[in-house]
Scaffold this active site. Structure first.
Site, PDB file in Angstrom:
ATOM      1  CG  PHE A  89      24.496  -4.119   7.541  1.00  0.00           C
ATOM      2  CD1 PHE A  89      24.211  -3.094   6.649  1.00  0.00           C
ATOM      3  CD2 PHE A  89      24.195  -3.932   8.876  1.00  0.00           C
ATOM      4  CE1 PHE A  89      23.633  -1.909   7.075  1.00  0.00           C
ATOM      5  CE2 PHE A  89      23.609  -2.755   9.323  1.00  0.00           C
ATOM      6  CZ  PHE A  89      23.334  -1.739   8.421  1.00  0.00           C
ATOM      7  CG  ASP A 160      25.866 -11.404  11.295  1.00  0.00           C
ATOM      8  OD1 ASP A 160      24.621 -11.544  11.283  1.00  0.00           O
ATOM      9  OD2 ASP A 160      26.420 -10.314  11.078  1.00  0.00           O
ATOM     10  CG  HIS A 163      21.173 -12.001   5.968  1.00  0.00           C
ATOM     11  ND1 HIS A 163      22.109 -11.738   4.973  1.00  0.00           N
ATOM     12  CD2 HIS A 163      20.968 -10.813   6.586  1.00  0.00           C
ATOM     13  CE1 HIS A 163      22.454 -10.469   5.000  1.00  0.00           C
ATOM     14  NE2 HIS A 163      21.773  -9.888   5.980  1.00  0.00           N
ATOM     15  CD  GLN A 186      15.835  -3.696   9.082  1.00  0.00           C
ATOM     16  OE1 GLN A 186      15.966  -4.791   8.531  1.00  0.00           O
ATOM     17  NE2 GLN A 186      15.433  -2.626   8.429  1.00  0.00           N
ATOM     18  CE  LYS A 189      18.551  -8.234   8.870  1.00  0.00           C
ATOM     19  NZ  LYS A 189      18.496  -6.780   8.667  1.00  0.00           N
ATOM     20  NE  ARG A 218      17.955  -4.174  39.921  1.00  0.00           N
ATOM     21  CZ  ARG A 218      16.944  -3.338  40.102  1.00  0.00           C
ATOM     22  NH1 ARG A 218      16.522  -2.594  39.072  1.00  0.00           N
ATOM     23  NH2 ARG A 218      16.356  -3.241  41.270  1.00  0.00           N
ATOM     24  CE1 TYR A 225      17.495   0.056  41.460  1.00  0.00           C
ATOM     25  CE2 TYR A 225      17.263   0.320  43.836  1.00  0.00           C
ATOM     26  CZ  TYR A 225      16.733   0.409  42.565  1.00  0.00           C
ATOM     27  OH  TYR A 225      15.453   0.852  42.392  1.00  0.00           O
ATOM     28  NE  ARG A 235      15.384  -4.183  31.179  1.00  0.00           N
ATOM     29  CZ  ARG A 235      16.057  -3.313  31.939  1.00  0.00           C
ATOM     30  NH1 ARG A 235      17.187  -3.684  32.520  1.00  0.00           N
ATOM     31  NH2 ARG A 235      15.606  -2.084  32.109  1.00  0.00           N
TER      32      ARG A 235
END
Length: 387
Positions: A89, A160, A163, A186, A189, A218, A225, A235
């Site tokens: 992909f 990767d 799968h 996703q 999956k 951060r 900050y 996140r």
């Protein structure tokens, strides 16, 4: 025409029950819906890491972001190269290219559809910063040879594993093989919250840097900050993590069913003239079977696509396989290699073949009954026989 009325009503996907509902309510009622103030993401990361044999896991927004973040932590950027399988992909190559690195496609094995280690070795240059094996449809790439190559060439691996949730190589899970790995959640999956991803890290230093970069640079407890690095907001939110905790709890039982069904379906497909199912490597001791893949060697891409349409009309959740990444316009937009499509194609004959002749079925078919495996094979035999 083969009649299989009623037999092709496969289990739905995604699957959920009251466990997901309870998790969503739990996340809602804790009063903090982002990971810094809540508990669901932290708990999911701990559970996912333990399940995959890794000391550290970081949950992120998508599987593509998981790859991109992992590569950035590994030092990938402008002026570097990442070796990727040509048959995968597009996220595998785009994650590198979005960082300004050149994605170098290499060919795959025509049996397992995973990266050809010899081809990967030949592609290494002084600019190579990572080799990215893709565990295609849950079938491990040759990790013995890849780990040996990684050590000898001093080039790290990024698995990767989009799968490969729960997959095992010689009895070890993805996170227990000494290299960074990226996962996707996703919608299609093996476990899902609609979107989402995760990265497992063997080293605490990598994990801490990844945490900073996934949270705009951060630190967790920062109130002033004081952003320590460049980064972005990758996140995961608390609702997605609560769903994924429930999804993880039933993953083993689903894998067990698919591992029973694929040998039957594969043997039935292999009996159909002109059909060749994806092969296996016995060192892959657990395959979660993200896709049921098979080839029709010699068919044209146009005819393959027509067959997929007919299979869908007959009730199968069928798909044309991925195009070789270099045969997409997206591949050439950013940080493309300095060579032509034809020159890459000439060294990737197996990826060329798979682009044209490979078909896959959604993994929910493998959650069906043994009778449904026979019904699938009957439909495939009938459709292919008429081509």
């Amino acid at each position: 025409m083969v009649v299989v009325s009623g037999l092709l009503e496969f289990p739905a996907w995604p699957q959920y029950d009251d466990t997901e509902k309870a998790g969503l309510i739990r996340a809602l009622e804790q009063g903090q819906w982002w990971r810094i103030g809540g508990n669901e993401v932290d708990l999911f990361e701990s559970e996912f890491a333990a399940y995959h044999g890794s000391p550290h896991a970081l949950a992120v927004t998508t599987g593509t972001h998981a790859l991109e973040l992992a590569l950035q932590v590994m030092g990938v950027g402008p002026g570097t190269e990442v070796i990727v399988p040509a048959f995968t992909f597009i996220s595998s190559s785009q994650a590198a290219q979005r960082l300004g690195a050149v994605a170098v496609p290499v060919d795959v094995d025509l049996d397992t559809y995973c990266i050809d280690v010899t081809a990967a070795e030949a592609a290494i240059t002084p600019r190579t910063r990572a080799i990215m094996p893709v565990h295609m449809a849950g079938q491990f790439a040759d990790m013995d040879a890849l780990m040996k190559l990684s050590v000898s060439a001093d080039v790290p691996l990024l698995q990767d594993a989009a799968h490969a949730h729960g997959a095992e190589w010689r009895g070890k899970r993805v996170g227990d093989l000494g290299s960074v790995a990226a996962f996707s959640f996703q919608n299609g999956k093996l476990m899902t919250a609609g979107e989402g991803g995760a990265v497992t890290f063997p080293e605490a230093e990598q994990f801490e840097l990844a945490f900073l970069r996934h949270s705009c640079g951060r630190p967790r407890t920062d109130r002033s900050y004081l952003h320590r690095t460049s980064g972005s907001n990758f996140r995961m939110n608390e609702f997605a993590a609560s769903v994924l905790r429930a999804q993880l709890s039933r993953l083993d039982s689903q894998i067990a069913v698919r591992e029973e069904r694929w040998p039957l379906l594969s043997s039935l497909l292999a009996q159909i003239p002109g059909v060749v199912p994806q092969g296996t490597d016995d060192r892959c001791t657990r395959n979660p079977h993200y896709m049921a893949m098979f080839r029709i060697p010699g068919i044209t891409e146009e005819r393959r696509n027509e067959l997929v349409d007919v299979l869908i009309e007959r009730g199968l959740p069928a798909f044309a396989a991925f195009r070789a990444v270099y045969r997409t316009a997206a591949f050439w937009e950013l940080a493309a290699p300095d060579e032509s499509v034809d020159s890459i194609a000439n060294r990737c004959p197996n990826s060329e073949a798979l682009t044209a002749d490979c078909i896959w079925l959604h993994h929910r078919t493998l959650l069906g009954t043994p009778e449904q495996m026979h019904a699938i094979a009957d439909v495939v035999a009938d459709v292919v026989g008429r081509s």
